[in-house]
Design a protein around this motif. Structure first.
Motif, mmCIF file in Angstrom:
data_model
loop_
_atom_site.group_PDB
_atom_site.id
_atom_site.type_symbol
_atom_site.label_atom_id
_atom_site.label_comp_id
_atom_site.label_asym_id
_atom_site.label_seq_id
_atom_site.Cartn_x
_atom_site.Cartn_y
_atom_site.Cartn_z
ATOM 1 N N ASN A 257 14.570 -0.872 0.934
ATOM 2 C CA ASN A 257 14.275 0.720 -0.219
ATOM 3 C C ASN A 257 12.859 -0.621 -1.431
ATOM 4 O O ASN A 257 12.951 -0.906 -1.912
ATOM 5 N N ALA A 258 11.399 -0.198 -0.590
ATOM 6 C CA ALA A 258 10.712 -0.451 -1.525
ATOM 7 C C ALA A 258 10.650 -0.486 -2.969
ATOM 8 O O ALA A 258 10.544 -0.965 -3.973
ATOM 9 N N ASN A 259 10.449 0.660 -3.888
ATOM 10 C CA ASN A 259 10.791 0.692 -4.726
ATOM 11 C C ASN A 259 12.061 0.176 -6.045
ATOM 12 O O ASN A 259 11.198 -0.890 -7.314
ATOM 13 N N GLU A 260 12.903 -0.090 -5.547
ATOM 14 C CA GLU A 260 14.159 -0.891 -5.647
ATOM 15 C C GLU A 260 13.717 -2.818 -5.460
ATOM 16 O O GLU A 260 13.890 -2.746 -7.186
ATOM 17 N N LEU A 261 12.924 -2.898 -4.645
ATOM 18 C CA LEU A 261 12.492 -4.519 -4.110
ATOM 19 C C LEU A 261 11.384 -4.544 -5.116
ATOM 20 O O LEU A 261 12.080 -6.056 -5.885
ATOM 21 N N ILE A 262 10.718 -3.741 -5.310
ATOM 22 C CA ILE A 262 9.568 -4.359 -6.671
ATOM 23 C C ILE A 262 10.047 -3.936 -8.177
ATOM 24 O O ILE A 262 9.743 -4.500 -9.044
ATOM 25 N N ARG A 263 11.145 -2.610 -8.398
ATOM 26 C CA ARG A 263 11.372 -2.785 -10.077
ATOM 27 C C ARG A 263 12.245 -4.034 -10.238
ATOM 28 O O ARG A 263 12.006 -4.702 -11.215
ATOM 29 N N LYS A 264 13.468 -4.710 -9.196
ATOM 30 C CA LYS A 264 13.867 -6.338 -9.148
ATOM 31 C C LYS A 264 12.933 -7.602 -9.266
ATOM 32 O O LYS A 264 13.600 -8.159 -10.114
ATOM 33 N N ALA A 265 11.894 -7.612 -8.512
ATOM 34 C CA ALA A 265 10.820 -8.439 -9.225
ATOM 35 C C ALA A 265 10.235 -7.771 -10.196
ATOM 36 O O ALA A 265 9.559 -9.514 -11.133
ATOM 37 N N THR B 279 0.920 -1.653 0.035
ATOM 38 C CA THR B 279 -0.225 -0.198 -0.402
ATOM 39 C C THR B 279 0.427 1.525 0.222
ATOM 40 O O THR B 279 0.286 1.892 -0.164
ATOM 41 N N GLY B 280 2.168 1.101 0.110
ATOM 42 C CA GLY B 280 3.181 2.170 -0.037
ATOM 43 C C GLY B 280 2.883 2.916 0.985
ATOM 44 O O GLY B 280 4.445 4.224 1.623
ATOM 45 N N MET B 281 2.580 1.883 2.785
ATOM 46 C CA MET B 281 2.681 2.847 4.208
ATOM 47 C C MET B 281 4.497 2.603 4.370
ATOM 48 O O MET B 281 4.579 3.308 5.125
ATOM 49 N N VAL B 282 5.246 1.510 4.102
ATOM 50 C CA VAL B 282 6.664 1.585 3.947
ATOM 51 C C VAL B 282 6.995 1.007 2.909
ATOM 52 O O VAL B 282 6.981 0.089 2.078
ATOM 53 N N SER B 283 8.814 2.521 2.734
ATOM 54 C CA SER B 283 9.362 1.647 1.850
ATOM 55 C C SER B 283 10.664 2.672 2.352
ATOM 56 O O SER B 283 11.450 2.008 1.163
ATOM 57 N N ASN B 284 11.319 1.697 3.216
ATOM 58 C CA ASN B 284 12.460 1.843 3.618
ATOM 59 C C ASN B 284 12.962 1.384 5.046
ATOM 60 O O ASN B 284 11.890 0.586 5.683
ATOM 61 N N ARG B 285 13.787 1.241 5.601
ATOM 62 C CA ARG B 285 14.319 0.938 6.735
ATOM 63 C C ARG B 285 13.357 1.456 8.197
ATOM 64 O O ARG B 285 13.725 1.054 8.929
ATOM 65 N N ALA B 286 13.520 2.695 8.194
ATOM 66 C CA ALA B 286 12.875 3.296 8.982
ATOM 67 C C ALA B 286 11.730 2.925 9.087
ATOM 68 O O ALA B 286 11.233 3.000 9.948
#
Length: 272
Positions: A258-266, A208-215
């Motif tokens: 990094n959520a965006n990088e993970l999704i792009r990689k997947a 849902t985009g609520m979590v995008s990084n380690r923080a």
């Protein structure tokens, strides 16, 4: 109730629009956060949202078309107004929240000057009102950003007003902070399955985009209990009511997550 804006806004309109309205969506691995793929066919595995999303206002095709028509780098704003399980807003209250959100976000504009899509999700057990807004003022075609720098304070005040009037869960209230993650979720955590359950819960927030990084990962885990240790590739949390901490390892718990990088990689892996 909380308001969250997602860290996206570039790309074609099919991304945010189809995410909101799709009944069948990709399934994610509960440990790695990667999309699940059939090992024999290479096809992405899917899951069904039940109940299906409900379009509350707007026209998905129109919203998608307006996003695609934008010549700006940042083409849309998306986010969610999410209610805790016990908030249980009525249909009238949900529509009141939507109307008041628009009045606040588009103050001074007529309804003909902007486009907004509202879609309700209920498949996680609570009510979430997802929204997508093309970043265009429709009369002039100029950029329209409803979440400029400093927006969080404005929308936090708007959120607090509703929570105070309705007695809904306020994520900033220490006495009620964990209500947003849901006490029902905490009650379901059972060893030895807690690790997988927590990862599935976080994966939902990533979707849902609520979590995008380690923080963001750490902040979410703090809703469940005490963070006891953090390492390069793990986070340990002691959920409320647990005697021992749980060490959580995997891609989504790493410092470099990094959520965006993970999704792009997947996505790349599924097309190769």
């Amino acid at each position: 109730m909380l308001v969250s804006f997602f860290p996206r806004g570039t790309g074609r309109g099919s991304g945010p629009v189809q995410y909101c309205i799709a009944e069948v969506v990709p399934a994610f691995d509960s440990v790695t956060g990667h999309r699940l793929v059939d090992p024999e066919t290479g096809e992405v595995l899917m899951k069904t949202r039940s109940p299906a999303p409900t379009i509350m206002a707007g026209d998905p095709a129109r919203t998608e078309m307006l996003i695609n028509a934008s010549l700006n780098k940042w083409k849309y704003t998306s986010g969610v107004v999410a209610f805790a399980n016990e908030d249980a807003p009525t249909e009238a209250e949900q529509r009141g929240v939507m109307a008041d959100f628009e009045a606040a976000a588009f103050a001074g504009l007529d309804r003909e000057q902007y486009d907004m899509l509202w879609v309700r999700h209920e498949h996680e057990g609570n009510i979430e009102l997802h929204f997508v807004v093309p970043r265009l003022e429709l009369r002039t075609g100029k950029a329209l950003n409803i979440a400029p720098p400093g927006y969080q304070k404005f929308f936090d005040a708007w959120r607090d007003s509703w929570n105070y009037r309705k007695g809904w869960a306020n994520p900033d209230d220490p006495a009620r902070a964990r209500l947003v993650s849901g006490p029902d979720f905490l009650k379901k955590l059972k060893a030895p399955d807690a690790r997988e359950q927590i990862t599935e819960w976080l994966t939902g927030r990533i979707e849902t985009g609520m979590v995008s990084n380690r923080a963001d990962v750490v902040a979410s885990l703090e809703e469940l209990g005490e963070i006891t240790r953090q390492g390069k590739d793990y986070v340990s949390v002691k959920p409320e009511g647990f005697d021992k901490a749980i060490r959580l390892k995997g891609a989504i718990y790493a410092e470099s997550f990094n959520a965006n990088e993970l999704i792009r990689k997947a996505e790349k892996e599924t097309t190769e």
